[in-house]
Design a protein around this motif. Structure first.
Motif, PDB file in Angstrom:
ATOM      1  N   ARG A 192      -7.827   4.928  -8.371  1.00 35.17           N
ATOM      2  CA  ARG A 192      -7.927   3.533  -7.928  1.00 35.17           C
ATOM      3  C   ARG A 192      -8.530   2.668  -9.029  1.00 35.17           C
ATOM      4  O   ARG A 192      -8.058   1.564  -9.301  1.00 35.17           O
ATOM      5  CB  ARG A 192      -8.773   3.468  -6.665  1.00 35.17           C
ATOM      6  CG  ARG A 192      -8.940   2.082  -6.089  1.00 35.17           C
ATOM      7  CD  ARG A 192      -9.624   2.141  -4.744  1.00 35.17           C
ATOM      8  NE  ARG A 192      -9.589   0.862  -4.072  1.00 35.17           N
ATOM      9  CZ  ARG A 192      -9.677   0.688  -2.771  1.00 35.17           C
ATOM     10  NH1 ARG A 192      -9.784   1.744  -1.988  1.00 35.17           N
ATOM     11  NH2 ARG A 192      -9.645  -0.513  -2.235  1.00 35.17           N
ATOM     12  N   SER A 228      -5.568   1.288  -1.713  1.00 32.95           N
ATOM     13  CA  SER A 228      -6.511   1.827  -0.734  1.00 32.95           C
ATOM     14  C   SER A 228      -6.251   3.287  -0.395  1.00 32.95           C
ATOM     15  O   SER A 228      -7.144   3.969   0.103  1.00 32.95           O
ATOM     16  CB  SER A 228      -6.492   0.984   0.543  1.00 32.95           C
ATOM     17  OG  SER A 228      -5.201   0.971   1.115  1.00 32.95           O
ATOM     18  N   GLU A 243     -13.878  -3.933  -5.148  1.00 37.90           N
ATOM     19  CA  GLU A 243     -12.582  -4.249  -5.745  1.00 37.90           C
ATOM     20  C   GLU A 243     -12.384  -5.762  -5.832  1.00 37.90           C
ATOM     21  O   GLU A 243     -11.904  -6.285  -6.844  1.00 37.90           O
ATOM     22  CB  GLU A 243     -11.467  -3.613  -4.912  1.00 37.90           C
ATOM     23  CG  GLU A 243     -10.084  -3.748  -5.509  1.00 37.90           C
ATOM     24  CD  GLU A 243      -9.093  -2.820  -4.816  1.00 37.90           C
ATOM     25  OE1 GLU A 243      -8.685  -1.814  -5.425  1.00 37.90           O
ATOM     26  OE2 GLU A 243      -8.721  -3.115  -3.655  1.00 37.90           O
ATOM     27  N   GLN A 303     -15.788   2.459  -0.718  1.00 41.54           N
ATOM     28  CA  GLN A 303     -14.940   1.495  -0.066  1.00 41.54           C
ATOM     29  C   GLN A 303     -15.694   0.849   1.082  1.00 41.54           C
ATOM     30  O   GLN A 303     -16.633   1.398   1.629  1.00 41.54           O
ATOM     31  CB  GLN A 303     -13.674   2.161   0.475  1.00 41.54           C
ATOM     32  CG  GLN A 303     -12.795   2.742  -0.642  1.00 41.54           C
ATOM     33  CD  GLN A 303     -11.535   3.314  -0.065  1.00 41.54           C
ATOM     34  OE1 GLN A 303     -11.262   3.177   1.105  1.00 41.54           O
ATOM     35  NE2 GLN A 303     -10.752   3.954  -0.895  1.00 41.54           N
ATOM     36  N   GLU A 326      -3.242  -4.565  -0.255  1.00 37.26           N
ATOM     37  CA  GLU A 326      -4.058  -3.341  -0.301  1.00 37.26           C
ATOM     38  C   GLU A 326      -3.335  -2.211  -1.028  1.00 37.26           C
ATOM     39  O   GLU A 326      -3.194  -1.100  -0.483  1.00 37.26           O
ATOM     40  CB  GLU A 326      -4.438  -2.907   1.119  1.00 37.26           C
ATOM     41  CG  GLU A 326      -5.249  -3.957   1.867  1.00 37.26           C
ATOM     42  CD  GLU A 326      -6.102  -3.364   2.969  1.00 37.26           C
ATOM     43  OE1 GLU A 326      -6.993  -2.578   2.654  1.00 37.26           O
ATOM     44  OE2 GLU A 326      -5.861  -3.694   4.133  1.00 37.26           O
ATOM     45  N   THR A 341      -7.467  -7.018  -0.096  1.00 36.86           N
ATOM     46  CA  THR A 341      -8.246  -5.783  -0.105  1.00 36.86           C
ATOM     47  C   THR A 341      -9.319  -5.826   0.979  1.00 36.86           C
ATOM     48  O   THR A 341      -9.732  -6.906   1.416  1.00 36.86           O
ATOM     49  CB  THR A 341      -8.918  -5.552  -1.475  1.00 36.86           C
ATOM     50  OG1 THR A 341      -9.628  -4.305  -1.465  1.00 36.86           O
ATOM     51  CG2 THR A 341      -9.892  -6.658  -1.826  1.00 36.86           C
ATOM     52  N   HIS A 342      -9.758  -4.640   1.429  1.00 38.32           N
ATOM     53  CA  HIS A 342     -10.908  -4.550   2.325  1.00 38.32           C
ATOM     54  C   HIS A 342     -12.142  -4.078   1.566  1.00 38.32           C
ATOM     55  O   HIS A 342     -13.214  -3.941   2.145  1.00 38.32           O
ATOM     56  CB  HIS A 342     -10.623  -3.592   3.490  1.00 38.32           C
ATOM     57  CG  HIS A 342     -10.470  -2.159   3.069  1.00 38.32           C
ATOM     58  ND1 HIS A 342      -9.239  -1.600   2.794  1.00 38.32           N
ATOM     59  CD2 HIS A 342     -11.377  -1.183   2.845  1.00 38.32           C
ATOM     60  CE1 HIS A 342      -9.404  -0.333   2.442  1.00 38.32           C
ATOM     61  NE2 HIS A 342     -10.700  -0.060   2.462  1.00 38.32           N
ATOM     62  N   ASP A 343     -11.995  -3.821   0.271  1.00 35.97           N
ATOM     63  CA  ASP A 343     -13.059  -3.248  -0.545  1.00 35.97           C
ATOM     64  C   ASP A 343     -13.777  -4.354  -1.317  1.00 35.97           C
ATOM     65  O   ASP A 343     -13.189  -5.023  -2.162  1.00 35.97           O
ATOM     66  CB  ASP A 343     -12.460  -2.224  -1.510  1.00 35.97           C
ATOM     67  CG  ASP A 343     -13.524  -1.453  -2.270  1.00 35.97           C
ATOM     68  OD1 ASP A 343     -14.235  -2.082  -3.070  1.00 35.97           O
ATOM     69  OD2 ASP A 343     -13.640  -0.230  -2.060  1.00 35.97           O
ATOM     70  N   GLN A 398       0.834  -1.203   0.000  1.00 35.27           N
ATOM     71  CA  GLN A 398       0.000   0.000   0.000  1.00 35.27           C
ATOM     72  C   GLN A 398       0.871   1.256   0.000  1.00 35.27           C
ATOM     73  O   GLN A 398       0.610   2.207  -0.730  1.00 35.27           O
ATOM     74  CB  GLN A 398      -0.915  -0.011   1.227  1.00 35.27           C
ATOM     75  CG  GLN A 398      -1.722   1.274   1.388  1.00 35.27           C
ATOM     76  CD  GLN A 398      -2.582   1.266   2.647  1.00 35.27           C
ATOM     77  OE1 GLN A 398      -2.778   0.233   3.265  1.00 35.27           O
ATOM     78  NE2 GLN A 398      -3.084   2.418   3.025  1.00 35.27           N
TER      79      GLN A 398
END
Length: 412
Positions: A216, A209, A243, A394, A206, A238-240, A129
């Motif tokens: 992005r 992010s 995505e 997100q 990530e 990823t936390h999305d 990241q």
């Protein structure tokens, strides 16, 4: 929504050996960490109970999966779910506590320092990241840095770096320094640096992010394009949710250090394994993820010869457009043969989430689903903060109550 189909070098009819094979992997932080996975009673405790009784935090809990050659494998979850710790365990940037871990059949946990150095320099490259660029070096020399570490001569590494710089869309910027670049351009330099060493696997932690939404999206498109052109194996953290659905051919959804469901985007959206996953994906536009296979029925003789044609992997959204334009059912055509038909009623049923096995648990047989702690709070319902984000947004950054403190950002 997914990336290109994986590229396999296996003989016809023979499944390719997995690039990464993870079996019952644990990473526990704290005193006498090794006792936790060895003791079934401790291993079954919730994160809060485990911390109270032992002072330990289990960031990764009994995780198993394979990464197939040429696929984009996405690991997603909220902050504290264990995803960043997991990807660092793959190359032993963080030492696993117990379990099995292999790359191309070779035991990673048995590697000595020399073999481990070779793994990190030649076989698996990480894109972080935080770009980690050297501010005093030009774009070209930043991209060539990994080759320099490998001992490649200056002329050769600069020629290779220039080739990769062009591949990621930075041609003409070779002599700029990181401070002269935008955030998206800096991330492209980080991606080019990883590509320059020609790794078998690209590991993304990530990487996008911190970027603005439009940049992005551009970087996501870049990853999809590179995968389509090269077929390189990728593990993407990823936390999305959007995505993950856009990039992943298979997705491992993590919570409290466990994988709660592992499957294709269509399986996860169409057949959530439990209430936590169901709440997570409830706002996802199903028509943009589900394919016409979900709504297909047998075609009559008349239907098989009339109407617009759609591919079996076409999304429901694409089929709805085709049906609306033609005013009749659409044929599902595979290799020139009509294999079924979809009509407006069935397609709208998929959008509404009715019919079929929409609530059946579907996922990879090796996913660690059984012991997941899906409930949050007294009533067993997942936290509201865990719901899927609206399109283009997100996932919430706030961790669920009771998630493993010390994981992801803290550990990394």
């Amino acid at each position: 929504m997914s990336a290109a189909a994986p590229v396999s070098s296996a003989a016809p009819g023979v499944a390719a050996a997995p690039v990464f094979s993870v079996d019952g992997l644990w990473k526990v932080f704290g005193p006498k960490a090794e006792r936790v996975p060895a003791d079934p009673e401790l291993a079954a405790l919730t994160p809060a109970e485990l911390r109270s009784r032992t002072g330990c935090t289990a960031a990764v809990r009994n995780v198993s999966f394979d990464v197939r050659k040429g696929e984009v494998f996405v690991v997603m979850g909220l902050s504290g779910s264990g995803k960043s710790t997991l990807v660092r365990c793959l190359t032993r940037l963080i030492e696993p506590t117990s379990g099995g871990l292999a790359i191309d059949g070779e035991d990673v946990l048995a590697m000595d320092k020399t073999r481990l150095r070779e793994l990190r320099r030649h076989r698996a490259a990480m894109v972080f990241q935080h770009f980690g660029l050297l501010p005093h070096r030009t774009v070209l020399d930043n991209v060539a840095y990994g080759l320099e570490i490998q001992g490649v001569g200056k002329a050769e590494r600069r020629a290779k770096a220039a080739e990769v710089v062009a591949k990621v869309g930075l041609e003409g910027m070779e002599q700029r320094r990181p401070g002269q670049l935008s955030g998206g351009q800096q991330q492209r330099v980080g991606l080019a640096r990883a590509l320059a060493v020609d790794p078998e696997v690209l590991l993304f932690d990530e990487p996008f992010s911190a970027l603005d939404p439009l940049i992005r999206r551009d970087m996501q498109e870049e990853v999809i394009r590179l995968h389509r052109e090269e077929g390189r194996t990728m593990v993407f953290i990823t936390h999305d949710l959007n995505e993950a659905l856009r990039l992943g051919e298979r997705i491992a959804l993590m919570r409290d250090g466990r994988i709660v469901q592992l499957g294709t985007p269509e399986e996860i959206v169409g057949s959530p394994a439990d209430d936590y996953v169901r709440e997570f994906v409830r706002d996802v536009p199903r028509e943009q993820v589900m394919t016409v296979r979900t709504a297909m029925r047998t075609a009559s003789a008349e239907e098989a010869g009339n109407g617009p044609a759609v591919a079996p992997d076409a999304t429901v959204s694409e089929a709805i457009e085709a049906v609306a334009r033609a005013g009749c059912a659409a044929r599902v055509v595979d290799s020139g043969r009509c294999v079924g038909v979809v009509d407006s009623g069935a397609l709208l049923g998929v959008v509404a989430g009715v019919g079929g096995d929409a609530n059946a648990a579907v996922g990879d047989g090796r996913a660690s689903v059984g012991g997941s702690q899906a409930a949050v709070g007294d009533d067993g319902a997942p936290a509201r903060g865990s719901q899927a984000p609206a399109r283009g947004s997100q996932a919430p950054a706030k961790a669920d109550p009771g998630l493993a403190a010390g994981d992801d950002e803290e550990v990394a």
